[in-house]
Design a protein around this motif. Structure first.
Motif: not given
Ligand code: SAM
Length: 281
Positions: A94-118
């Motif tokens: 979460e913190d790395l995503v925030k830092l990346a956005i602050k630095n105008d770095i593109q973030t790409v989320p991939l889909t896949g397993p997640c315990a809560l939705t499963t």
């Protein structure tokens, strides 16, 4: 040009849940930032991935974050993986995503397993509106604050919990929420996957006698809407009390009725009839 930060989910138990896109991405990036390097290296071995791995976890994220951002800014592509499941959900990332956005770095989320939705989709509880609550704190005061915060939420509630704390959590939930439906989703996607669809009181009894093993997601029914309305109504002053309290030389008649009806969320007609009755007395 800056590199890209890829958010790569990994299996929560079943290796076949590793998606081809995640495998391809992990092979192509310059570096993998992993919460648990040993676990991730084992996973990478299974898929013949030999990309360098570095650690990025709760205890080094403050210092390591800046270092990873520098690499991204210098053009390196980095994938972030948690111990298992979706990175950045109750996991570092979460913190790395925030830092990346602050630095105008593109973030790409991939889909896949997640315990809560499963867990949620197989719970049998309403999926239309839900609230993910993560882990409860270990300190008694903040646990109670957290549970009190959500006790009147009518949405389905989802919590993560470790087996050694499960019984304390169930007791605290029963104490604060009262008895409700719960689904305990255990060992999702693994050999001993199990869904215990029961009530909080039955769950407390069960796990007092059977020690919990494995990983759990708790899905709890939200507060019953009718019960909530009833309780809120009981807590509010009556329309008669408010009509008497608010009536002044400036506030009377329709304006007074409107104010009271709005405050108590009652039909204006009902409050008006009561107002007329009180005027006749
Ligand atoms: N980021 C991960 C995700 O959202 O998929 C969750 C990481 S969190 C640190 C770990 C918690 O997720 C466990 O304590 C448990 O509550 C839940 N969890 C992970 N894998 C699970 C599984 N196979 N079965 C049930 N719960 C699981």
């Amino acid at each position: 040009m800056s590199g890209i930060l890829y958010l790569c989910p990994t299996p929560i138990g079943n290796l076949s849940d590793m998606t081809p896109r995640v495998i391809e991405t992990l092979k192509q990036v310059d570096l993998i930032a992993a919460e648990d390097t040993r676990n991730t290296l084992r996973l990478l071995n299974c898929f013949d991935i030999d990309t360098p791995v570095t650690s990025y976890h709760e205890h080094n994220k403050a210092s390591k974050g800046g270092n990873l951002i520098e690499k991204l800014l210098s053009g390196k592509n980095i994938a972030v993986c948690s111990d298992a499941g979706m990175p950045a959900i109750s996991d570092p990332g979460e913190d790395l995503v925030k830092l990346a956005i602050k630095n105008d770095i593109q973030t790409v989320p991939l889909t896949g397993p997640c315990a809560l939705t499963t867990a949620l989709i197989a719970s049998g509880l309403p999926t239309g509106r839900f609230s993910f609550e993560g882990f409860l704190s270990v300190t008694k005061k903040s646990r109670f604050e957290h549970l009190n915060d959500v006790k009147n939420d009518t949405r389905t509630l989802i919590f993560y919990e470790a087996p050694h704390k499960l019984i304390y959590t169930l007791r605290d939930m029963l104490d604060i929420f009262g008895d409700r439906e719960i689904c305990l989703a255990r060992e999702l996607t693994k050999k001993y996957e199990e869904f215990n669809r029961t009530t909080l009181s039955e769950a407390v009894k069960y796990y007092e006698e059977n020690s919990p093993k494995g990983e759990f997601v708790l899905i709890i029914a939200g507060k019953n809407k009718d019960e909530l309305k009833e309780e809120q109504r009981a807590e509010k002053p009556s329309a008669e009390e408010l009509l008497k309290e608010y009536e002044t030389e400036e506030l009377y008649g329709k304006e007074l009725v409107k104010k009271v009806a709005e405050e108590l969320e009652l039909p204006k007609r009902e409050v008006y009839d009561l107002y007329l009755k009180l005027q006749k007395k």
